[in-house]
Write a protein that holds these residues in place. Structure first.
Motif, PDB file in Angstrom:
ATOM      1  N   TYR A  13       0.848  -1.198   0.000  1.00 60.79           N
ATOM      2  CA  TYR A  13       0.000   0.000   0.000  1.00 60.79           C
ATOM      3  C   TYR A  13       0.877   1.240   0.000  1.00 60.79           C
ATOM      4  N   SER A  14       0.390   2.283  -0.657  1.00 60.34           N
ATOM      5  CA  SER A  14       1.023   3.586  -0.514  1.00 60.34           C
ATOM      6  C   SER A  14       0.726   4.092   0.901  1.00 60.34           C
ATOM      7  N   PRO A  15       1.569   4.972   1.455  1.00 58.46           N
ATOM      8  CA  PRO A  15       1.360   5.440   2.835  1.00 58.46           C
ATOM      9  C   PRO A  15      -0.003   6.093   3.057  1.00 58.46           C
ATOM     10  N   ASP A  16      -0.577   6.732   2.009  1.00 58.36           N
ATOM     11  CA  ASP A  16      -1.886   7.362   2.178  1.00 58.36           C
ATOM     12  C   ASP A  16      -3.034   6.391   1.928  1.00 58.36           C
ATOM     13  N   GLY A  17      -2.695   5.151   1.589  1.00 60.43           N
ATOM     14  CA  GLY A  17      -3.713   4.128   1.394  1.00 60.43           C
ATOM     15  C   GLY A  17      -4.494   4.256   0.112  1.00 60.43           C
ATOM     16  N   ARG A  18      -4.116   5.131  -0.792  1.00 61.64           N
ATOM     17  CA  ARG A  18      -4.901   5.355  -2.001  1.00 61.64           C
ATOM     18  C   ARG A  18      -4.480   4.462  -3.167  1.00 61.64           C
ATOM     19  N   ASN A  19      -3.250   3.965  -3.113  1.00 65.06           N
ATOM     20  CA  ASN A  19      -2.746   3.139  -4.216  1.00 65.06           C
ATOM     21  C   ASN A  19      -2.156   1.823  -3.696  1.00 65.06           C
ATOM     22  N   ILE A  20      -2.088   0.889  -4.601  1.00 67.40           N
ATOM     23  CA  ILE A  20      -1.399  -0.370  -4.348  1.00 67.40           C
ATOM     24  C   ILE A  20      -0.366  -0.552  -5.444  1.00 67.40           C
ATOM     25  N   VAL A  21       0.825  -1.050  -5.090  1.00 63.85           N
ATOM     26  CA  VAL A  21       1.829  -1.408  -6.081  1.00 63.85           C
ATOM     27  C   VAL A  21       1.998  -2.925  -6.019  1.00 63.85           C
ATOM     28  N   SER A  22       2.173  -3.512  -7.192  1.00 59.99           N
ATOM     29  CA  SER A  22       2.342  -4.960  -7.262  1.00 59.99           C
ATOM     30  C   SER A  22       3.498  -5.309  -8.191  1.00 59.99           C
ATOM     31  N   GLY A  23       4.221  -6.372  -7.851  1.00 57.89           N
ATOM     32  CA  GLY A  23       5.299  -6.881  -8.703  1.00 57.89           C
ATOM     33  C   GLY A  23       5.076  -8.356  -8.937  1.00 57.89           C
ATOM     34  N   ALA A  24       5.400  -8.829 -10.144  1.00 54.45           N
ATOM     35  CA  ALA A  24       5.019 -10.197 -10.494  1.00 54.45           C
ATOM     36  C   ALA A  24       6.108 -10.918 -11.263  1.00 54.45           C
ATOM     37  N   GLU A  25       5.820 -12.201 -11.515  1.00 56.36           N
ATOM     38  CA  GLU A  25       6.752 -13.042 -12.257  1.00 56.36           C
ATOM     39  C   GLU A  25       6.878 -12.619 -13.711  1.00 56.36           C
TER      40      GLU A  25
END
Length: 1258
Positions: A1045-1057
């Motif tokens: 989560y971003s610190p402000d809770g507005r975004n999510i970051v994801s990393g994948a195979e």
């Protein structure tokens, strides 16, 4: 001589030159490719060899020749024979020359044997006439094992190519006779030659006539050599041409040879060897003042040095301190026994090897006998005196450090001009003289050795060996000192070990370029080592390691690393100096047992896993069995393969062992059979041993050599007759699962076995019955067992990762299990002295243990001993916690990067995830053992019992931001929520979720959890209700390895195979912009910076990337420093640091603000001419280069560690510094890790054409 030995010479020429279309066997031979001529010393073998070669050369059928000689270094090693024959054969046969050249171009690493055979085999054109190779005096060359190897190559070459033949001439030594007998070649005995008496009579007549002519001997009143004298001489000769030749040389020193001849012929004739010895004695007695002290001194020097290298008159005089004229007189007076060899700088040599044997043997009277022990003592002192006097810095005046030794023009000429003959001899042979006996060293020798090993002269000695191309001699010399424990005290032994560590650690620069002993080896020598402290003041102008340098050599036993895959087998050398290991990486490695340092390069040749290794009883060879179905024999000194692989097994060779006499090899295989091989021929001696109904896991010879024992996965043990291969008695039954390991007790009376049924059994080897009850204690398969050399203890290694020591008499365990390996212990072995145990594991490491205490030898490692899986920062930023595959959790001081307290232990399998509580007082961990543990940070102890409930690996744990709960994720596809205070289960998520979740994290307000799964789906969950929120976020192809989560809770970051990173808007569920691309392998983890402005990602491509969270562009260049996939990453709470954990076992700390760019800023006044070099070799930096703290660009360094510039080589970097000196990290945890950050100070560095300015000594 013409007219003698005509029968054997003509027979040999007739056999050798017979037209190719005619099939003929030589006399007394069953194979028409090789002829063996043999006879006792002095019978004229070499004269025959010369005559044969001359005749073959005249007919242009001499393919090549080699005349061995024990007292000639150039002709006393078997490794010199094949290159000489290849060169000669290539010179006479153009097609072979072309094939040889092409073979070398295709594979420059071919061994001489492979080059010899492969080039012959690939020939399409054959010569019109037979070509013949001649080897004389093979018994004076190499050791039995290397002679057998050479004969094997010749035999195969002639067997496969009918146009090629070989003639071998030698004494009938056992190993040579055995080879030919086994090969069906009887040979030609010169002692049985019907014409020998006629030949010796003719030879005597000619020689005596020569004397008469030279000395004008009177023929009155009777002929100088009438029938009476001639008959006496022939009778006393015993058909030895050597007798007649020596006699003629002796008589030539007299004006009137008649009286001395008559004296020699007095009395009745005795055996040929006795008559020869009497003649030698007469020659010695004939010189005046033969017992004077100086003459005896000269005699000891000449005879003592002869086995190593002949020394000239001046060298002997320089060594002994006597006048050259006295040495010359001594040699001249013994001219019938000695001569000066013009091809060896007029070195003084015996006319025949038997003379050397006589001088030092029991048949020589004490008044004249050379005491070899005293000779070695004196030569030890001479050599040390010479080295301490003549060795000096840059002894050959090399102008530049840019060149390797091989590129220095006329280096060999420089060596001869600047290194005296006695200095060259001293540098090569001092240790051989010193270690020739085990008597305690004198005070004088002790003082010399102490000063030599702890000072600059040691470096100058290495410089000489480097220039001479003889650096391996340094390793052998120092190992000889280390093994002389009775001769020296611990102080000297430790100095030798320190010196050996230096040579082994810096073998590449020492061997490659003499200046780099100083420029590239000294700077990286541990600062507190004895050598560094002793010499550093004399070399102030070197590179300095300002960060990441070692203070002390790594203590032996900590961990031996080098293989890149599982270690399957290990064994000690018989002298205990080395350990050999075989691995699934297809290589064999040799290790120095005293230091744990690799010796030489890996042995390569197998094309699949090396399953078993062992030393031959004499320590000269290594035998290996492989999953490629072959067995190979290797030269333990050079690492080169001996002969062709042994072929016959139809499946993997799992176990090999040598017979106690070294003449046989036994092998066990997955094809359920056992084979016994003849070492000399490489052929099986009997049919395969059959009887086991499953694969044979282990074989061993009984110490008395009479029996072979085998263990199989058919749950049985069988004993076999080692000579016939027949079973002895019934199979030994009792194990309830496969038998993985068997071993005999030293007295051959007991057998110990280890099994997959987790037990160890002891058996009576004669009765075939169990002795006592099974030894129990291991909790998994017993993979390896071994007896201690005294037979009192048994050591075992198991799949449970533990090693246990047992009392062989009572079957009771001794002390606690030996714990340290993080994977299956595949092999264990005792050192020959019984004081140490070595173990090899599937964790790719070798460990060494104290056999008496059961403790690991050396200092325990300060870091994880296996890959780091997870890292986290304490909320105050003062500490870092890490979990690893070694089942432990460690806490580190973020400022010093040193461990805080002891490792947290309790988990029984890999720790997959760690996290701090928001108040920093607790740590939570999740493990493959399916449990979760909470730890008290201050006390370093568990809080309460483990949290249980998951039925599979716990992959991730996290505290909720409010600190009330803990979330755990498992491969059982359930996320469990636990009360952080009580440990009670609060709730569960994903109960009906079908895809395996591989990543998850809390939202900043603790209300939600986001998960990533193997199918590329991201889902947000309501913690309170356990329900999914909104639609799944679906865009990744492949598993989502990290979410945050971003610190402000507005975004999510994801990393994948799929190697991408994606940003998501939580409110809309939409992807924000395009994916972040740059990594070339799967993403391991992602995290937001505390201010939300940046995102950090780590990957299995071993790099870290930082991205602008708003613009989604990379910030700076990728961060490089880890050597294996990076599995975890976090920001420090203040956002100034990034912490990463990797499978390479280290944690790296990175500066998040000052990131690398493509700029290179070198101050204009910086180090003058070094500026243009540094621009090409320094690591990219956005700030001006600090002369006192630089890093190198990895692209400027080749795979061997050499940093090069346009002018040549600049410096060499040791393997465990290479990653750190090219790393962007500002720190490594622990700071002494192999991948630690390294920085160099080039402020005063002298290099290139000013390199010699590094020295400011006397």
């Amino acid at each position: 001589m013409d007219g003698t030995r005509t029968g054997i010479i003509n027979d040999s020429i007739l056999w050798a030159t017979r037209p190719l279309n005619q099939d003929i066997n030589p006399k007394n031979s069953q194979f028409d490719g090789v002829l063996w001529i043999y006879g006792m010393p002095g019978i004229g073998k070499s004269a025959i060899a010369h005559s044969i070669c001359r005749r073959l050369d005249e007919s242009k059928q001499l393919g090549g020749s080699f005349f061995c000689r024990r007292d000639d270094p150039a002709r006393s090693e078997t490794r010199s024979v094949l290159p000489t024959l290849i060169y000669r054969l290539a010179g006479i046969f153009e097609a072979y020359r072309s094939r040889t050249a092409q073979a070398l171009r295709d594979d420059p690493q071919l061994t001489d044997g492979e080059l010899f055979l492969n080039s012959l085999q690939s020939l399409e054109d054959h010569p019109l006439r037979t070509l013949v190779l001649v080897i004389d005096a093979l018994d004076e060359c190499g050791e039995p094992a290397t002679r057998r190897q050479l004969l094997g190559y010749l035999f195969k070459a002639c067997q496969r190519n009918r146009w090629l033949k070989s003639i071998v001439i030698s004494r009938p030594e056992h190993d040579i006779r055995s080879f030919f007998n086994t090969s069906g070649i009887v040979g030609r005995d010169l002692g049985q030659d019907d014409n020998s008496r006629t030949d010796i009579r003719h030879f005597t007549k000619v020689r005596m006539k020569m004397i008469a002519n030279e000395l004008n001997v009177s023929q009155h009143p009777e002929p100088w050599i009438g029938e009476r004298r001639l008959g006496h001489i022939v009778n006393r000769s015993g058909d030895l041409f050597l007798f007649v030749e020596t006699l003629s040389q002796h008589l030539m020193k007299y004006r009137n040879p008649k009286p001395p001849l008559d004296r020699l012929l007095e009395g009745s004739s005795e055996e040929a060897s006795t008559e020869l010895h009497k003649l030698y004695l007469a020659a010695i007695e004939s010189r005046g003042n033969s017992e004077e002290a100086e003459s005896r001194l000269v005699g000891r020097a000449v005879i003592g040095a002869a086995p190593y290298r002949a020394l000239c008159d001046e060298a002997i005089a320089a060594f002994t301190g006597v006048e050259v004229s006295l040495v010359s007189s001594w040699v001249d007076d013994l001219g019938s026994l000695l001569y000066r060899d013009p091809t060896m700088q007029r070195g003084i040599r015996v006319r025949h090897i038997s003379i050397l044997e006589y001088f030092a043997g029991p048949f020589c009277p004490l008044d004249f006998r050379v005491d070899l022990k005293q000779a070695d003592v004196e030569l030890t002192i001479y050599t040390f005196q010479t080295m301490m006097k003549e060795l000096r810095f840059n002894i050959c005046g090399l102008e530049t450090s840019y060149l390797s030794n091989s590129d220095v023009e006329n280096l060999s000429v420089r060596v001869q001009e600047n290194l005296s003959d006695i200095l060259q001899y001293s540098c090569l042979h001092w240790a051989s003289h010193l270690s020739a006996n085990s008597d305690p060293a004198s005070k004088e020798i002790y003082a010399f050795l102490d000063a030599f090993l702890r000072g600059e002269h040691f470096l100058y000695w290495l410089e000489v060996l480097s220039l001479m191309g003889k650096v391996p001699a340094a390793i052998m010399a120092l190992q000889k000192i280390i093994t002389c424990s009775r001769k020296f005290d611990e102080k000297i032994i430790n100095l030798a070990k320190d010196a050996l560590r230096f040579v082994l650690a810096f073998l590449a620069p020492i061997s490659t370029s003499a200046p780099h002993i100083y420029l590239s080896a000294l700077p990286f020598t541990p600062s507190e080592s004895g050598l560094s402290m002793a010499v550093r003041k004399s070399f102030p102008k070197l590179i300095r390691v300002t960060e990441g340098g070692m203070k002390k050599w790594p203590i032996v036993g900590g961990l031996w690393k080098g293989h890149t895959s599982h270690i399957m087998s290990i064994a000690y050398s018989p002298d205990g100096l080395n350990v050999v290991s075989g691995s699934m990486d297809k290589t064999i490695r040799i290790w120095d047992a005293a230091t744990g340092a690799p010796v030489g390069e890996p042995l390569k040749g197998h094309n699949s896993s090396v399953m078993s290794v062992t030393y031959s009883p004499d320590g000269l060879n290594i035998v290996s069995g492989s999953a490629d179905n072959t067995i190979r024999i290797w030269d333990a000194a050079t690492g080169t393969p001996i002969g062709e692989p042994l072929l016959g097994h139809t499946a993997s060779v799992i176990s090999v062992a040598c017979s106690p006499d070294g003449r046989r090899i036994v092998s066990g295989s997955w094809d359920n059979t056992i084979r016994i091989w003849d070492v000399e021929t490489g052929e099986p001696i009997v049919e395969p041993l059959t009887g086991h109904t499953n694969f044979v896991a282990n074989v061993a010879y009984s110490p008395n050599g009479r029996h072979i024992v085998s263990g199989s996965w058919d749950n049985t043990i069988r004993i076999w007759d080692a000579a016939t291969g027949t079973p002895v008695g019934e199979p030994l039954t009792g194990h309830t699962d496969g038998v993985d390991s068997v071993a005999y007790s030293p007295d051959s009376r007991k057998i110990v076995s280890g099994s997959l049924d987790r037990t160890i059994r002891i058996w009576d080897a004669v009765m075939g019955t169990p002795v006592g009850e099974p030894l129990t204690g291991h909790t998994h398969d017993v993979k390896s067992v071994a007896y201690s050399p005294d037979g009192r203890n048994i050591v075992s290694g198991s799949r449970d990762k533990k090693i246990r020591i047992w009392d062989a008499a009572t079957g009771k365990p001794i002390a606690e299990p030996l714990i340290g390996h993080t994977a299956i212990v595949m092999n264990v072995a005792y050192s020959p002295d019984g004081r140490s145990i070595v173990s090899g594991s599937r964790d790719d490491t070798i460990r060494i243990w104290d056999a008496a205490t059961g403790k690991a030898i050396g200092k325990p490692p300060t870091g994880h001993v296996d890959g780091v899986t997870s890292v986290a920062c304490s909320p105050d930023g003062r500490h870092i916690v890490s979990g690893a595959w070694d089942n432990t959790i460690r806490i580190w001081d973020a400022a010093t990067r040193m461990p805080v307290g002891e490792p947290l232990t309790g988990h029984t399998d890999c720790v997959q995830s760690v996290a701090y509580s928001p108040d920093g007082r607790k740590i939570v961990s999740g493990s493959r053992d399916c449990t979760i543990r909470i730890w008290d940070v201050a006390k370093g102890i568990p809080v309460g019992e483990p949290l249980k409930g998951h039925t599979h690996d716990v992959k991730s744990v996290a505290y909720s931001p409010d600190g009330l709960n803990i979330a755990s994720r498992s491969y059982d596809n359930v996320i469990r929520i636990w009360n952080a205070m009580t440990g009670a289960l609060v709730g569960e998520l994903l109960e009906d979720y079908t895809e395996r979740v591989i990543s998850n994290t809390y939202s900043p307000d603790s209300r939600y959890i986001v998960t990533g799964s193997e199918d590329g789906i991201i889902q947000v969950w309501d913690v309170a209700t356990g329900s999914p929120i909104g639609e799944p976020l679906d865009a990744h192809i492949g598993g989502v390895k990290g979410v945050a989560y971003s610190p402000d809770g507005r975004n999510i970051v994801s990393g994948a195979e799929d190697c991408t990173i994606r940003i998501w808007d939580i409110a809309t569920g939409a992807q924000v912009g395009e994916p972040l691309q740059g990594h070339i392998r799967a993403i391991g983890s992602v995290a937001y910076s505390p201010d939300g402005r940046n995102i950090v990602s780590v990957s299995y491509d071993n790099t870290i990337r930082i991205w602008d969270a708003v613009t989604r562009v990379p910030v700076g260049e990728p961060l490089r420093g880890h050597t294996q996939p990076i599995t975890s990453v976090v920001y420090s709470p203040d956002g100034r640091r990034i912490i990463s954990g990797s499978s390479d076992g280290t944690i790296c700390v990175w500066e998040s603000q000052q990131l690398p760019t493509n700029e290179k800023n070198v101050p204009s006044g910086f180090l003058g001419s070094l500026r243009h070099i540094l621009e090409k070799v320094l690591l990219s930096s956005s700030s001006p280069i600090s002369v006192s703290s630089i890093a190198l660009d990895s692209k400027s360094m080749d795979s061997e560690g050499w940093v090069r510039c346009d002018a040549g080589i600049l410096l060499w970097v040791p393997e465990d510094y290479r990653r750190g000196v090219t790393s962007h990290a500002i720190g490594t945890i622990p700071p002494d890790a192999r991948q630690r950050r390294v920085r160099l100070d080039l402020t005063d560095f002298k290099y290139g054409n000013t390199w010699s300015d590094v020295y400011h000594g006397k």
